[in-house]
Design a protein around this motif. Structure first.
Motif, PDB file in Angstrom:
ATOM      1  N   THR A 167       1.494  -9.663  -6.801  1.00 52.58           N
ATOM      2  CA  THR A 167       1.624  -8.634  -5.772  1.00 52.58           C
ATOM      3  C   THR A 167       0.431  -7.704  -5.912  1.00 52.58           C
ATOM      4  OG1 THR A 167       4.046  -8.662  -5.761  1.00 52.58           O
ATOM      5  CG2 THR A 167       2.959  -6.672  -4.938  1.00 52.58           C
ATOM      6  N   ARG A 168      -0.344  -7.573  -4.853  1.00 50.39           N
ATOM      7  CA  ARG A 168      -1.499  -6.673  -4.883  1.00 50.39           C
ATOM      8  C   ARG A 168      -1.057  -5.288  -4.436  1.00 50.39           C
ATOM      9  NH1 ARG A 168      -6.859  -7.183  -5.210  1.00 50.39           N
ATOM     10  NH2 ARG A 168      -6.711  -9.454  -5.051  1.00 50.39           N
ATOM     11  N   LEU A 169      -1.143  -4.320  -5.350  1.00 53.59           N
ATOM     12  CA  LEU A 169      -0.764  -2.935  -5.066  1.00 53.59           C
ATOM     13  C   LEU A 169      -2.011  -2.077  -4.891  1.00 53.59           C
ATOM     14  CD1 LEU A 169       1.335  -0.604  -4.938  1.00 53.59           C
ATOM     15  CD2 LEU A 169       1.020  -0.343  -7.403  1.00 53.59           C
ATOM     16  N   THR A 170      -2.036  -1.336  -3.809  1.00 49.87           N
ATOM     17  CA  THR A 170      -3.095  -0.347  -3.570  1.00 49.87           C
ATOM     18  C   THR A 170      -2.448   1.018  -3.489  1.00 49.87           C
ATOM     19  OG1 THR A 170      -4.420  -1.954  -2.345  1.00 49.87           O
ATOM     20  CG2 THR A 170      -4.980   0.375  -2.068  1.00 49.87           C
ATOM     21  N   VAL A 171      -2.890   1.922  -4.342  1.00 49.54           N
ATOM     22  CA  VAL A 171      -2.382   3.290  -4.346  1.00 49.54           C
ATOM     23  C   VAL A 171      -3.478   4.197  -3.789  1.00 49.54           C
ATOM     24  CG1 VAL A 171      -1.405   5.158  -5.718  1.00 49.54           C
ATOM     25  CG2 VAL A 171      -0.965   2.785  -6.362  1.00 49.54           C
ATOM     26  N   THR A 172      -3.166   4.932  -2.728  1.00 49.12           N
ATOM     27  CA  THR A 172      -4.187   5.774  -2.075  1.00 49.12           C
ATOM     28  C   THR A 172      -3.909   7.260  -2.300  1.00 49.12           C
ATOM     29  OG1 THR A 172      -2.975   5.877  -0.004  1.00 49.12           O
ATOM     30  CG2 THR A 172      -4.507   4.031  -0.279  1.00 49.12           C
ATOM     31  N   TYR A 197       7.519 -12.917 -17.922  1.00 49.37           N
ATOM     32  CA  TYR A 197       6.471 -11.963 -18.262  1.00 49.37           C
ATOM     33  C   TYR A 197       6.028 -11.217 -17.008  1.00 49.37           C
ATOM     34  CZ  TYR A 197       5.857 -15.579 -21.930  1.00 49.37           C
ATOM     35  OH  TYR A 197       6.043 -16.508 -22.933  1.00 49.37           O
ATOM     36  N   TRP A 198       5.688  -9.954 -17.176  1.00 54.58           N
ATOM     37  CA  TRP A 198       4.991  -9.167 -16.155  1.00 54.58           C
ATOM     38  C   TRP A 198       3.629  -8.768 -16.715  1.00 54.58           C
ATOM     39  CZ3 TRP A 198       6.165  -8.480 -11.191  1.00 54.58           C
ATOM     40  CH2 TRP A 198       7.495  -8.595 -10.767  1.00 54.58           C
ATOM     41  N   TYR A 199       2.588  -9.029 -15.915  1.00 52.12           N
ATOM     42  CA  TYR A 199       1.231  -8.668 -16.281  1.00 52.12           C
ATOM     43  C   TYR A 199       0.655  -7.721 -15.222  1.00 52.12           C
ATOM     44  CZ  TYR A 199       0.948 -12.681 -19.530  1.00 52.12           C
ATOM     45  OH  TYR A 199       1.139 -13.575 -20.558  1.00 52.12           O
ATOM     46  N   GLN A 200      -0.272  -6.879 -15.662  1.00 55.11           N
ATOM     47  CA  GLN A 200      -1.067  -6.066 -14.756  1.00 55.11           C
ATOM     48  C   GLN A 200      -2.505  -6.571 -14.811  1.00 55.11           C
ATOM     49  OE1 GLN A 200      -2.537  -2.148 -16.008  1.00 55.11           O
ATOM     50  NE2 GLN A 200      -1.550  -1.265 -14.211  1.00 55.11           N
ATOM     51  N   GLN A 201      -3.075  -6.864 -13.645  1.00 56.28           N
ATOM     52  CA  GLN A 201      -4.462  -7.321 -13.594  1.00 56.28           C
ATOM     53  C   GLN A 201      -5.264  -6.379 -12.699  1.00 56.28           C
ATOM     54  OE1 GLN A 201      -5.188 -11.296 -12.018  1.00 56.28           O
ATOM     55  NE2 GLN A 201      -7.123 -11.438 -13.112  1.00 56.28           N
ATOM     56  N   ILE A 202      -6.042  -5.514 -13.333  1.00 52.14           N
ATOM     57  CA  ILE A 202      -6.924  -4.597 -12.618  1.00 52.14           C
ATOM     58  C   ILE A 202      -8.153  -5.374 -12.163  1.00 52.14           C
ATOM     59  CG2 ILE A 202      -8.395  -2.570 -12.920  1.00 52.14           C
ATOM     60  CD1 ILE A 202      -6.224  -1.477 -14.808  1.00 52.14           C
ATOM     61  N   ILE A 236       0.867  -1.179   0.000  1.00 55.93           N
ATOM     62  CA  ILE A 236       0.000   0.000   0.000  1.00 55.93           C
ATOM     63  C   ILE A 236       0.895   1.217   0.000  1.00 55.93           C
ATOM     64  CG2 ILE A 236      -1.800   1.280   1.212  1.00 55.93           C
ATOM     65  CD1 ILE A 236      -2.664  -1.363   2.501  1.00 55.93           C
ATOM     66  N   ILE A 237       0.702   2.106  -0.974  1.00 55.46           N
ATOM     67  CA  ILE A 237       1.495   3.328  -1.053  1.00 55.46           C
ATOM     68  C   ILE A 237       0.573   4.491  -1.369  1.00 55.46           C
ATOM     69  CG2 ILE A 237       3.598   2.129  -1.795  1.00 55.46           C
ATOM     70  CD1 ILE A 237       3.019   3.129  -4.648  1.00 55.46           C
ATOM     71  N   GLU A 238       1.107   5.699  -1.199  1.00 53.67           N
ATOM     72  CA  GLU A 238       0.358   6.893  -1.589  1.00 53.67           C
ATOM     73  C   GLU A 238       0.744   7.270  -3.022  1.00 53.67           C
ATOM     74  OE1 GLU A 238      -0.055   8.884   2.862  1.00 53.67           O
ATOM     75  OE2 GLU A 238       1.127   9.879   1.311  1.00 53.67           O
ATOM     76  N   LYS A 239      -0.178   7.965  -3.669  1.00 55.98           N
ATOM     77  CA  LYS A 239       0.123   8.378  -5.050  1.00 55.98           C
ATOM     78  C   LYS A 239       1.375   9.255  -5.041  1.00 55.98           C
ATOM     79  CE  LYS A 239      -3.199  12.170  -4.859  1.00 55.98           C
ATOM     80  NZ  LYS A 239      -4.473  12.704  -5.407  1.00 55.98           N
ATOM     81  N   ARG A 240       2.085   9.165  -6.126  1.00 55.61           N
ATOM     82  CA  ARG A 240       3.359   9.873  -6.353  1.00 55.61           C
ATOM     83  C   ARG A 240       4.552   9.189  -5.675  1.00 55.61           C
ATOM     84  NH1 ARG A 240      -0.234  14.199  -6.197  1.00 55.61           N
ATOM     85  NH2 ARG A 240       0.065  14.532  -3.963  1.00 55.61           N
ATOM     86  N   GLN A 241       4.295   8.163  -4.849  1.00 53.96           N
ATOM     87  CA  GLN A 241       5.411   7.407  -4.290  1.00 53.96           C
ATOM     88  C   GLN A 241       5.923   6.393  -5.307  1.00 53.96           C
ATOM     89  OE1 GLN A 241       3.916   5.818  -0.517  1.00 53.96           O
ATOM     90  NE2 GLN A 241       5.081   7.386   0.590  1.00 53.96           N
ATOM     91  N   SER A 242       7.044   5.778  -5.002  1.00 54.49           N
ATOM     92  CA  SER A 242       7.635   4.749  -5.848  1.00 54.49           C
ATOM     93  C   SER A 242       7.451   3.386  -5.207  1.00 54.49           C
ATOM     94  CB  SER A 242       9.133   5.020  -6.036  1.00 54.49           C
ATOM     95  OG  SER A 242       9.345   6.289  -6.597  1.00 54.49           O
ATOM     96  N   VAL A 243       7.457   2.359  -6.063  1.00 53.29           N
ATOM     97  CA  VAL A 243       7.306   0.989  -5.558  1.00 53.29           C
ATOM     98  C   VAL A 243       8.037   0.046  -6.506  1.00 53.29           C
ATOM     99  CG1 VAL A 243       5.136   0.577  -6.798  1.00 53.29           C
ATOM    100  CG2 VAL A 243       5.637  -0.697  -4.695  1.00 53.29           C
ATOM    101  N   ALA A 244       8.517  -1.043  -5.950  1.00 49.83           N
ATOM    102  CA  ALA A 244       9.204  -2.063  -6.760  1.00 49.83           C
ATOM    103  C   ALA A 244       8.707  -3.444  -6.381  1.00 49.83           C
ATOM    104  CB  ALA A 244      10.711  -1.970  -6.566  1.00 49.83           C
ATOM    105  N   GLU A 282      -4.632   4.910 -10.598  1.00 51.71           N
ATOM    106  CA  GLU A 282      -5.056   3.875 -11.548  1.00 51.71           C
ATOM    107  C   GLU A 282      -4.068   2.708 -11.655  1.00 51.71           C
ATOM    108  OE1 GLU A 282      -4.655   7.121 -12.351  1.00 51.71           O
ATOM    109  OE2 GLU A 282      -3.702   7.351 -14.327  1.00 51.71           O
ATOM    110  N   ASP A 283      -2.932   2.811 -10.951  1.00 49.95           N
ATOM    111  CA  ASP A 283      -1.977   1.694 -10.945  1.00 49.95           C
ATOM    112  C   ASP A 283      -2.371   0.621  -9.936  1.00 49.95           C
ATOM    113  OD1 ASP A 283       0.762   4.046 -11.280  1.00 49.95           O
ATOM    114  OD2 ASP A 283      -0.465   3.077 -12.826  1.00 49.95           O
ATOM    115  N   SER A 284      -3.403   0.871  -9.145  1.00 48.41           N
ATOM    116  CA  SER A 284      -3.880  -0.138  -8.195  1.00 48.41           C
ATOM    117  C   SER A 284      -4.311  -1.381  -8.971  1.00 48.41           C
ATOM    118  CB  SER A 284      -5.063   0.404  -7.383  1.00 48.41           C
ATOM    119  OG  SER A 284      -4.652   1.442  -6.543  1.00 48.41           O
ATOM    120  N   ALA A 285      -3.675  -2.503  -8.674  1.00 50.27           N
ATOM    121  CA  ALA A 285      -3.905  -3.731  -9.436  1.00 50.27           C
ATOM    122  C   ALA A 285      -3.081  -4.849  -8.808  1.00 50.27           C
ATOM    123  CB  ALA A 285      -3.469  -3.548 -10.892  1.00 50.27           C
TER     124      ALA A 285
END
Lengths: 111, 115
Positions: B110-115, B33-38, B12-20, B85-88
């Motif tokens: 990895t479930r990413l939540t951007v707040t 392969y890397w996939y994004q699943q919204i 869980i991160i805030e918008k404008r932060q970085s994540v890896a 919109e990167d939450s996925a």
């Protein structure tokens, strides 16, 4: 870009019932695939279809590659609780070595 | 045989932060392969590596997303800066060289939540 439309988006059935879901595309695919995704996991391949008109079974699962190469269906017979999950269709275009996924059908089984 | 490993499982991160995100493919699998699943959608391919070279990154938003696979084994996907919109769920998959593209094995994501 290419899009796959799955229907229905969700299904609520009783244990023991048969299930049918399908997938349509605006484009032709050379390979059709069906995956199942459990919560917190990645998709797992269930069935791969290679030829138009092909009908393939995997246990209680049966899938068909449509004659037009623009659609496919998946049937599950005599559903059991472990069939719960999200089912995705995917297509592979021979020219592009990548998969295009549908939006999924969520299957829920009522006890 | 161990499956595809991914970490962290949740972020869980805030918008404008970085994540890896990190991925360790199945041993011997040259393609990654890397996939994004919204939520409510199927996986969408972001980038495909063969060994440490990029095969396809046509759907990777390169202004904010980057990925590398320096030694042809592990891979890292980075987002900088993150948007809502990167939450996925970010899925990593791998396959042996020469096999059909669908013969790929997926990690748990990895479930990413951007707040």
């Amino acid at each position: 870009g290419q899009q796959l439309n799955q229907s229905p988006q969700s299904m609520f059935i009783q244990e023991g019932e048969d299930v049918s879901m399908n997938c349509t595309s605006s484009s032709i695919f050379n390979t059709w695939l069906w995956y199942k995704q459990d919560p917190g996991e990645g998709p797992v391949l269930l069935i791969a279809l290679y030829k138009a008109g092909e009908l393939t079974s995997n246990g209680r699962l049966t899938a068909q590659f449509g004659i037009t190469r623009k659609d496919s269906f998946l049937n599950i017979s005599a559903s059991i609780p472990s069939d719960v999950g999200i089912y995705f269709c995917a297509g592979q275009d021979q020219g592009a070595q990548k998969l295009v996924f549908g939006q999924g059908t969520r299957l829920t089984i009522n006890p | 045989e161990a499956g595809v490993a991914q970490s962290p499982r949740y972020k869980i991160i805030e918008k404008r932060q970085s994540v890896a995100f990190w991925c360790n493919p199945i041993s011997g699998h040259a393609t990654l392969y890397w996939y994004q699943q919204i939520l409510g959608q199927g996986p969408k391919l972001l980038i495909q590596f063969q060994n440490n070279g990029v095969v396809d990154d046509s759907q990777l938003p390169k202004d904010r997303f980057s990925a590398e696979r320096l030694k042809g084994v592990d891979s890292t996907l980075k987002i900088q800066p993150a948007k809502l919109e990167d939450s996925a769920v970010y899925l990593c998959a791998s396959s042996r060289l020469g096999l059909a593209v669908y013969e790929q094995y997926f990690g748990p994501g990895t479930r990413l939540t951007v707040t």
